[in-house]
Design a protein around this motif. Structure first.
Motif, short mmCIF file in Angstrom:
data_model
loop_
_atom_site.label_atom_id
_atom_site.label_comp_id
_atom_site.label_asym_id
_atom_site.label_seq_id
_atom_site.Cartn_x
_atom_site.Cartn_y
_atom_site.Cartn_z
N ALA A 385 18.50 7.94 11.54
CA ALA A 385 18.61 8.18 10.62
C ALA A 385 16.73 8.97 9.65
N ALA A 386 16.08 8.59 10.97
CA ALA A 386 14.87 9.43 10.32
C ALA A 386 15.27 11.38 9.96
N SER A 387 16.24 11.88 11.73
CA SER A 387 16.54 13.09 11.76
C SER A 387 17.43 13.72 10.23
N ALA A 388 18.70 12.63 10.41
CA ALA A 388 19.37 13.01 8.61
C ALA A 388 18.47 13.06 7.24
N SER A 389 17.29 12.15 7.55
CA SER A 389 16.48 11.62 6.29
C SER A 389 16.21 13.64 6.17
N ASN A 390 15.48 14.08 7.37
CA ASN A 390 14.93 15.45 7.55
C ASN A 390 15.89 16.64 6.59
N LEU A 391 17.19 16.01 7.01
CA LEU A 391 17.90 16.93 6.75
C LEU A 391 18.28 17.18 5.49
N LEU A 392 18.53 15.99 5.17
CA LEU A 392 19.26 15.36 3.66
C LEU A 392 18.49 15.86 2.85
N ALA A 423 14.57 12.80 -3.44
CA ALA A 423 14.16 14.11 -2.46
C ALA A 423 13.12 14.51 -2.57
N GLU A 424 12.43 13.52 -3.07
CA GLU A 424 10.24 14.54 -2.69
C GLU A 424 9.95 13.89 -1.62
N PHE A 425 9.57 15.18 -0.76
CA PHE A 425 8.67 14.83 0.15
C PHE A 425 7.30 14.86 0.16
N SER A 426 6.64 13.95 0.62
CA SER A 426 5.18 14.20 0.39
C SER A 426 4.29 12.90 1.89
N GLU A 432 11.79 7.97 0.77
CA GLU A 432 13.22 7.20 0.34
C GLU A 432 14.12 7.32 1.27
N ILE A 433 13.87 8.46 1.16
CA ILE A 433 15.60 8.91 1.92
C ILE A 433 15.84 7.89 3.00
N PHE A 434 14.71 8.35 3.99
CA PHE A 434 14.58 6.91 5.37
C PHE A 434 14.48 5.69 4.97
N ASN A 435 14.34 5.65 4.11
CA ASN A 435 13.63 3.72 3.36
C ASN A 435 15.31 3.56 3.28
N PHE A 436 16.26 4.22 2.63
CA PHE A 436 17.49 4.12 2.20
C PHE A 436 18.00 3.62 3.48
N PHE A 437 17.46 4.28 4.57
CA PHE A 437 18.38 3.66 5.67
C PHE A 437 18.55 2.91 6.67
N ARG A 438 17.07 3.00 6.50
CA ARG A 438 16.20 1.82 6.94
C ARG A 438 16.22 -0.16 6.39
N VAL A 452 24.04 11.90 7.37
CA VAL A 452 24.28 13.02 7.01
C VAL A 452 25.48 13.09 6.25
N ASN A 453 26.63 12.68 6.47
CA ASN A 453 28.07 12.65 5.87
C ASN A 453 28.17 11.31 5.09
N TRP A 454 27.66 10.41 5.39
CA TRP A 454 27.86 9.08 4.97
C TRP A 454 26.78 8.70 3.24
N PHE A 455 26.02 9.64 4.03
CA PHE A 455 24.71 10.13 2.70
C PHE A 455 25.77 10.68 1.33
N ILE A 456 26.15 11.82 1.83
CA ILE A 456 27.12 12.35 0.74
C ILE A 456 27.60 11.65 0.35
N ASN A 457 29.13 11.67 1.28
CA ASN A 457 30.64 11.87 0.41
C ASN A 457 31.30 9.86 1.29
#
Length: 614
Positions: A385-392, A423-426, A432-438, A452-457
């Motif tokens: 999920a962390a990796s998917a978040s980076n990619l997203l 999508a902001e990263f700091s 927030e994307i990683f938080n969504f998965f967690r 990645v695919n679940w988040f998008i489609n």
């Protein structure tokens, strides 16, 4: 087009599959036309000298008067123009203003057709291969294709080069007999989805949906057992029930397509596959082991290069100083003293601290150790999920102009219980994307491409949600355009050949890369690659990646721990036997995840958008 590694293996006693690039040294068409008259000088490079399908050894040859090339200018709708070479000039002459302003995508093909109709409204070029290629049908099946995006605002001079490559896939079948004599009734047929199209935006072939038909290949020479067929590029799983049918000695044998060739699950455009078959006594053909890689072949195009994932290399992002490694400082072991803006060395690898002017992302777990109880989420199994978040983060940033229009046209938050994360990263707050998965998924393993695919489609394959409420109330944030369209794919197993070819292909097609490793003690871990170095032979020698387990690395008990926790890691890659390893360790790189921006989908929906050149 880049040089690809060839793959050869044995299926049966001697059944080999080889995937090679259909390319050669190219001679450019001569340039004619007056620079001062404002006309564009198109320069077409032609791989095939005599026919579209046959390649000369030296790649020589050029276009001659009377040749006709079709040119698409992408738009809504696209425009189609037939250019004819007359007295050394491509006519009708076009000016820059005829092409459009700003970023312009051009697609050229040879030979030109006069029956173009809905191609310009559908933004796809249709092509079909002949089912009878014993004579003229073989050459007529081939297609020379070129696709390029230019910026007319920054175009210097009037020269526009459009290098052609082969759009189809060539299959070569070599048949030998155990007893040395080929039967007189030997015949071959190949199954193929013979009708398909190429995107006028990306230039890539769309997987064809036409019915499968039997293609009769041409015999290279009579009674030689050598056959060739031009096939439309398509996924190999279309032919798992039967690909090549061979009749010999009154018996018919059906050869099924393998799961992959050369690290690819498709018959790729511009590639060639060689299938070497040996008939058993009586005409039978049996399956055998998977293909094995050929000995290494240099790839001069990538020799000694450093490449970054699309959009990652900003002016402030330094390449690792490969030619001056002694300049890399030793960072010591006190993280507050690690330098910023330059690579530094500590432990057994090199690092680059994150800063706001960089475009790579590094989402980290709150509790990377199993059973840890630091503040935050229990997320030690959520590396995927962390990796998917980076990619997203990467995907949403580079699609931001399209997403802005998407939000205007569709519902920006179609799932009220799960508003779309920013999508902001700091480095000052959690993703927030990683938080969504967690918050929505269980703390258990998966793969980043599923996330990645679940988040998008909304494709929930591989996703272990907390409960049915998540499945019932979330179905992807961009389903209006990407429903049933996965942008992330997983490739495994890996060897030196396909590891390099998959990553090079991702660099060339503006795609991002995740990867999974396997530890010798068991277990796996998902991370993200943001760049790679290549050795003198054009093979990957090091990767730049982020590790979601390293947030607390270098932390000192009782210390301030007020330091930059996000860092890019440089580590060498080694190849031993059939596997790819991180450094000299026993840690194996098991798979790659490739993430596409989906620009063909976006551009079809919002053709007026001009993406940034990054």
């Amino acid at each position: 087009m880049k040089k690809e590694l060839r793959i050869k293996g044995y299926l049966l006693i001697v059944i080999s599959i080889a995937a090679v690039l259909l390319s050669g040294c190219r001679k450019s068409d001569d340039v004619f036309g007056l620079k001062e008259n404002g006309f564009v000088d198109f320069v077409f490079s032609r791989e095939a000298p005599q026919t579209r399908a046959d390649i000369g050894e030296d790649g020589s040859g050029s276009f001659t008067d009377g040749d006709r090339i079709g040119l698409y200018i992408y738009g809504a709708p696209s425009r189609h123009i037939v250019l004819t070479r007359q007295n050394g000039t491509w006519t009708p002459r076009l000016r820059k203003s005829d092409l459009g302003e700003g970023l312009v995508t051009l697609s050229a093909y040879y030979p030109a057709r006069d029956d173009i109709q809905d191609e310009v409204t559908d933004n796809r070029h249709k092509h079909s291969v002949s089912t009878d290629q014993q004579a003229e049908g073989y050459e007529a099946s081939d297609l020379l294709w070129s696709n390029r995006t230019i910026n007319t605002a920054t175009l210097i001079g009037s020269r526009i080069e459009l290098p052609f490559s082969h759009g189809m896939h060539r299959l070569k079948i070599n048949i030998a007999s155990e007893n040395g004599t080929l039967p007189t009734d030997l015949s071959v047929k190949v199954s193929n989805r013979t009708e398909g199209s190429f995107s006028l935006y990306t230039g890539k072939p769309n997987d064809p949906f036409s019915n499968q038909e039997w293609v009769i290949p041409r015999a290279v020479t009579e009674n030689s057992g050598q056959f060739e067929a031009i096939l439309f590029p398509s996924k190999l799983n279309n032919y798992t029930n039967g690909w090549v049918e061979i009749t010999a000695n009154g018996k018919t044998s059906l050869y099924k397509a393998p799961a992959g060739i050369g690290g690819s699950a498709s018959l790729e455009s511009g590639k060639e596959t060689t299938l070497n078959l040996r008939l058993k006594t009586g005409g039978g053909i049996d399956p055998g082991p998977e293909p094995e890689p050929e000995p290494d072949e240099p790839d001069p195009e990538y020799a000694n290069k450093t490449c970054w994932v699309y959009g990652i290399k900003t002016p402030e992002t330094p390449d690792y100083p490969r030619d001056n490694e002694e300049s890399v400082p030793d960072g010591g072991y006190i993280p507050e003293n690690f330098p910023s803006g330059i690579w530094f060395h500590t432990t057994d690898r090199e690092f680059l601290n994150w800063q706001s002017t960089y475009r790579w992302y590094d989402c980290d777990k709150d509790n990377p150790e199993v059973g840890a109880s630091r503040p935050g989420y229990s997320d030690w199994n959520m590396c995927w999920a962390a990796s998917a978040s980076n990619l997203l983060h990467w995907w949403m940033y580079h699609n931001r102009k399209y997403i802005e229009l998407y939000d205007r046209q569709y519902n920006a938050n179609p799932w009220p219980r799960y508003p779309r994360p920013s999508a902001e990263f700091s480095d000052k707050k959690k993703s927030e994307i990683f938080n969504f998965f967690r918050e929505t998924c269980q703390n258990r393993g998966s793969s980043s491409h599923f996330g990645v695919n679940w988040f998008i489609n909304g494709n929930s394959v591989g996703i272990g949600a907390h409960n049915m409420d998540v499945y019932n109330n979330f179905g992807g944030y961009f389903t209006e355009l990407f429903k049933n369209k996965d942008v992330a794919k997983n490739y495994r197993p890996l060897n030196k050949s396909n590891f390099n070819s998959i990553i090079k292909d991702a660099f060339e097609h503006n795609q991002a890369l995740g990867f999974d490793i396997g530890y010798p003690s068991g277990g796996a871990h998902a991370m993200v690659i943001w760049g790679a170095e290549f050795d003198e032979n054009g093979y990957i020698s090091a990767i730049y990646y982020v590790d979601n387990n390293d947030y607390y690395n270098f932390a000192v008990s009782g210390g301030s721990n007020n330091y930059q926790h996000h860092r890019l890691i440089r580590r060498k890659v080694t190849y031993r036997e059939t596997d790819v390893y991180l450094g000299n360790s026993q840690t194996v790189i098991n798979s790659l995840n490739v993430i596409d921006l989906g620009l063909d989908v976006w551009r079809e929906a919002f053709p007026a958008v001009q993406p940034d050149e990054e």
